[in-house]
Write an enzyme that holds these catalytic residues in place. Structure first.
Site, PDB file in Angstrom:
ATOM      1  N   ARG A 106       0.848  -1.201   0.000  1.00  0.00           N
ATOM      2  CA  ARG A 106       0.000   0.000   0.000  1.00  0.00           C
ATOM      3  C   ARG A 106       0.880   1.247   0.000  1.00  0.00           C
ATOM      4  O   ARG A 106       2.102   1.169   0.153  1.00  0.00           O
ATOM      5  CB  ARG A 106      -0.923   0.009   1.233  1.00  0.00           C
ATOM      6  CG  ARG A 106      -0.155  -0.286   2.522  1.00  0.00           C
ATOM      7  CD  ARG A 106      -0.714   0.378   3.717  1.00  0.00           C
ATOM      8  NE  ARG A 106      -0.598   1.812   3.650  1.00  0.00           N
ATOM      9  CZ  ARG A 106       0.542   2.479   3.862  1.00  0.00           C
ATOM     10  NH1 ARG A 106       1.681   1.863   4.128  1.00  0.00           N
ATOM     11  NH2 ARG A 106       0.571   3.786   3.786  1.00  0.00           N
ATOM     12  N   GLY A 107       0.214   2.402  -0.158  1.00  0.00           N
ATOM     13  CA  GLY A 107       0.956   3.665  -0.245  1.00  0.00           C
ATOM     14  C   GLY A 107       1.255   3.946  -1.704  1.00  0.00           C
ATOM     15  O   GLY A 107       1.611   3.034  -2.464  1.00  0.00           O
ATOM     16  N   ALA A 108       1.116   5.218  -2.100  1.00  0.00           N
ATOM     17  CA  ALA A 108       1.137   5.552  -3.525  1.00  0.00           C
ATOM     18  C   ALA A 108       2.397   5.082  -4.269  1.00  0.00           C
ATOM     19  O   ALA A 108       2.285   4.398  -5.295  1.00  0.00           O
ATOM     20  CB  ALA A 108       0.925   7.056  -3.684  1.00  0.00           C
ATOM     21  N   ARG A 164      -7.043  -0.542  -7.329  1.00  0.00           N
ATOM     22  CA  ARG A 164      -7.488   0.517  -6.414  1.00  0.00           C
ATOM     23  C   ARG A 164      -7.550   1.803  -7.240  1.00  0.00           C
ATOM     24  O   ARG A 164      -6.679   2.024  -8.091  1.00  0.00           O
ATOM     25  CB  ARG A 164      -6.524   0.704  -5.224  1.00  0.00           C
ATOM     26  CG  ARG A 164      -6.524  -0.468  -4.236  1.00  0.00           C
ATOM     27  CD  ARG A 164      -5.661  -0.152  -3.024  1.00  0.00           C
ATOM     28  NE  ARG A 164      -6.311   0.758  -2.099  1.00  0.00           N
ATOM     29  CZ  ARG A 164      -5.668   1.362  -1.086  1.00  0.00           C
ATOM     30  NH1 ARG A 164      -4.362   1.173  -0.910  1.00  0.00           N
ATOM     31  NH2 ARG A 164      -6.327   2.158  -0.265  1.00  0.00           N
ATOM     32  N   GLN A 224      -2.796   2.612   9.927  1.00  0.00           N
ATOM     33  CA  GLN A 224      -1.468   2.726   9.295  1.00  0.00           C
ATOM     34  C   GLN A 224      -0.511   3.525  10.181  1.00  0.00           C
ATOM     35  O   GLN A 224       0.688   3.299  10.164  1.00  0.00           O
ATOM     36  CB  GLN A 224      -1.593   3.400   7.915  1.00  0.00           C
ATOM     37  CG  GLN A 224      -2.221   2.541   6.834  1.00  0.00           C
ATOM     38  CD  GLN A 224      -3.709   2.745   6.715  1.00  0.00           C
ATOM     39  OE1 GLN A 224      -4.385   3.083   7.688  1.00  0.00           O
ATOM     40  NE2 GLN A 224      -4.249   2.552   5.529  1.00  0.00           N
ATOM     41  N   ASP A 254      -1.712  10.694  -2.223  1.00  0.00           N
ATOM     42  CA  ASP A 254      -1.997   9.635  -3.200  1.00  0.00           C
ATOM     43  C   ASP A 254      -2.131  10.202  -4.602  1.00  0.00           C
ATOM     44  O   ASP A 254      -1.992   9.482  -5.594  1.00  0.00           O
ATOM     45  CB  ASP A 254      -3.267   8.888  -2.808  1.00  0.00           C
ATOM     46  CG  ASP A 254      -2.971   8.001  -1.617  1.00  0.00           C
ATOM     47  OD1 ASP A 254      -2.980   8.519  -0.488  1.00  0.00           O
ATOM     48  OD2 ASP A 254      -2.654   6.821  -1.828  1.00  0.00           O
ATOM     49  N   ASN A 282      -5.345  12.440  -0.067  1.00  0.00           N
ATOM     50  CA  ASN A 282      -4.550  11.604   0.840  1.00  0.00           C
ATOM     51  C   ASN A 282      -5.497  10.916   1.816  1.00  0.00           C
ATOM     52  O   ASN A 282      -6.714  11.143   1.788  1.00  0.00           O
ATOM     53  CB  ASN A 282      -3.503  12.457   1.570  1.00  0.00           C
ATOM     54  CG  ASN A 282      -2.481  11.601   2.302  1.00  0.00           C
ATOM     55  OD1 ASN A 282      -1.936  10.667   1.719  1.00  0.00           O
ATOM     56  ND2 ASN A 282      -2.231  11.887   3.559  1.00  0.00           N
ATOM     57  N   LYS A 283      -4.936  10.109   2.667  1.00  0.00           N
ATOM     58  CA  LYS A 283      -5.703   9.295   3.617  1.00  0.00           C
ATOM     59  C   LYS A 283      -6.775  10.111   4.325  1.00  0.00           C
ATOM     60  O   LYS A 283      -6.527  11.248   4.724  1.00  0.00           O
ATOM     61  CB  LYS A 283      -4.714   8.687   4.618  1.00  0.00           C
ATOM     62  CG  LYS A 283      -5.314   7.815   5.697  1.00  0.00           C
ATOM     63  CD  LYS A 283      -6.184   6.697   5.151  1.00  0.00           C
ATOM     64  CE  LYS A 283      -5.485   5.836   4.135  1.00  0.00           C
ATOM     65  NZ  LYS A 283      -6.453   4.944   3.404  1.00  0.00           N
TER      66      LYS A 283
HETATM   67  O1  MRU Z   1      -4.878   3.272   1.881  1.00  0.00           O
HETATM   68  P1  MRU Z   1      -3.381   3.451   1.888  1.00  0.00           P
HETATM   69  O2  MRU Z   1      -2.739   2.959   3.150  1.00  0.00           O
HETATM   70  O3  MRU Z   1      -2.723   2.916   0.645  1.00  0.00           O
HETATM   71  O4  MRU Z   1      -3.197   5.024   1.869  1.00  0.00           O
HETATM   72  C1  MRU Z   1      -1.907   5.541   1.848  1.00  0.00           C
HETATM   73  C2  MRU Z   1      -1.872   6.990   2.056  1.00  0.00           C
HETATM   74  O5  MRU Z   1      -2.871   7.668   2.108  1.00  0.00           O
HETATM   75  C3  MRU Z   1      -0.518   7.603   2.150  1.00  0.00           C
HETATM   76  O6  MRU Z   1      -0.554   8.725   2.976  1.00  0.00           O
HETATM   77  C4  MRU Z   1      -0.103   8.027   0.755  1.00  0.00           C
HETATM   78  O7  MRU Z   1      -0.103   6.967  -0.138  1.00  0.00           O
HETATM   79  C5  MRU Z   1       1.204   8.675   0.789  1.00  0.00           C
HETATM   80  S1  MRU Z   1       2.494   7.529   0.783  1.00  0.00           S
HETATM   81  C6  MRU Z   1       3.660   8.512   0.053  1.00  0.00           C
END
Ligand code: MRU
Length: 320
Positions: free
Chosen positions: A44-46, A82, A185, A226, A236-237
């Site tokens: 996970r994470g962009a 996703r 997270q 993201d 973002n989250k």
């Molecule tokens: O749902 P996730 O855990 O994939 O979400 C991740 C985020 O929102 C992070 O903050 C985002 O990807 C930044 S990581 C550089």
């Protein structure tokens, strides 16, 4: 430690669903396994999703070498596993452009994306640390949200990489990591990474952030993205927007750290981005829930965006 890599013909990831209780490596041999890992947030994470998308296409290119229809279908499934982080579809499409050159060329393209993300993390760490010192003063306590460390990229990470660099420079008092409901997270992953790095941290419930800022306990907010739209809106989250409002009210900087691979100038503003809804089960077992996984922070609440190539001062009217 690499969160994701290509090892002996398969994709290896650190399974983020079981951290911090267990440090487990998963080997993904099929496109189906890779998509399941993306959707369960095992990876996970962009930036990591961009690499996952790229390696997914490399897997597909080998498995479906003689079946162009199946290959095309696999690429589409990977791209849309996703919806919100632009990196996933971008990584898959960029790699898929090499399909006519054969599986080895596809794998080389995927490895190049992995290597670019590693280099971008290093660049952001230095550039972001300089900016935090400039905007937040000497040795601030910084608040961060979600997980933006090596787990979300390949090695160092984005916003958390900046905090690691500040710690190395002895210019960081500590970190407040918001727990990041519902999948934690922050409480599970960010705390695990900061603990390994020896960075002093405390975890706060998500709703505590704005109050801690109001009490003067936070020097600045720093987090990832993201997707960053052409106008500077930051996706973002979920919970990011509330922290931006808290920061504006408290008069402290709100800094976004993300690689150029997350900047999406084809999308004019956040209103055009599909926000993933992850359903009720993650939130509660006993009633219906609304569970948007991300939110949109309007550009006018963002002080600065730090990428691997530039610092864009939105507070000064600079454009992407
Ligand atoms: O749902 P996730 O855990 O994939 O979400 C991740 C985020 O929102 C992070 O903050 C985002 O990807 C930044 S990581 C550089």
């Amino acid at each position: 430690m690499r969160t994701i890599d290509w090892v002996d013909g398969a994709v290896e990831i650190i399974d983020q669903t079981v951290l911090p209780a267990e440090e487990r490596v998963l080997r993904l041999h099929t496109v189906g396994e890779l998509i399941a890992a993306i959707q369960s947030l095992a990876v996970r994470g962009a930036p990591a999703l961009g690499v996952a998308g790229a390696f997914g296409v490399a897997l597909a290119a080998r498995i479906h070498a003689d079946d162009p229809v199946a290959l095309d279908r696999a690429v589409r499934r990977i791209e849309s596993a996703r919806p919100t982080a632009v990196n996933l579809a971008r990584g898959a499409r960029r790699t898929a452009a090499r399909l006519p050159l054969g599986p080895d060329a596809v794998l080389a393209a995927a490895c190049a994306i992995r290597d670019e993300e590693i280099a971008a993390s290093t660049s952001m760490a230095y550039r972001g640390a300089d900016l935090v010192v400039e905007l937040c003063g000497p040795r601030p306590t910084m608040l961060t949200h979600c997980n933006t460390g090596g787990l979300c990229a390949v090695t160092v990470g984005t916003a958390l990489g900046v905090l690691g660099e500040l710690h190395r420079r002895e210019q960081l008092a500590g970190v407040i990591a918001s727990e990041t409901r519902p999948l934690l997270q922050g409480a599970r992953l960010t705390s695990w990474e900061l603990g390994r790095w020896g960075v002093p941290y405390r975890v706060a419930v998500d709703s505590a952030g704005p109050f801690l800022m109001a009490r003067g306990e936070v020097g600045g907010v720093i987090l990832g993205a993201d997707r960053i739209c052409a106008n500077g809106d930051v996706i973002n989250k979920i919970g990011t927007y509330a922290h931006a409002l808290g920061a504006r009210r408290a008069g402290i900087p709100f800094i976004v750290v993300a690689p150029e691979s997350t900047v999406d100038t084809d999308t004019p503003a956040g209103v055009h981005v599909e926000i993933e809804d992850r359903g009720s089960a993650e939130v509660t077992g006993w009633s219906e829930a609304v569970n948007p996984a991300f939110d949109v922070t309007p550009y006018d609440l963002v002080t600065a965006i730090v990428t691997d190539r530039r610092v864009i001062r939105l507070d000064r009217g600079e454009k992407l």
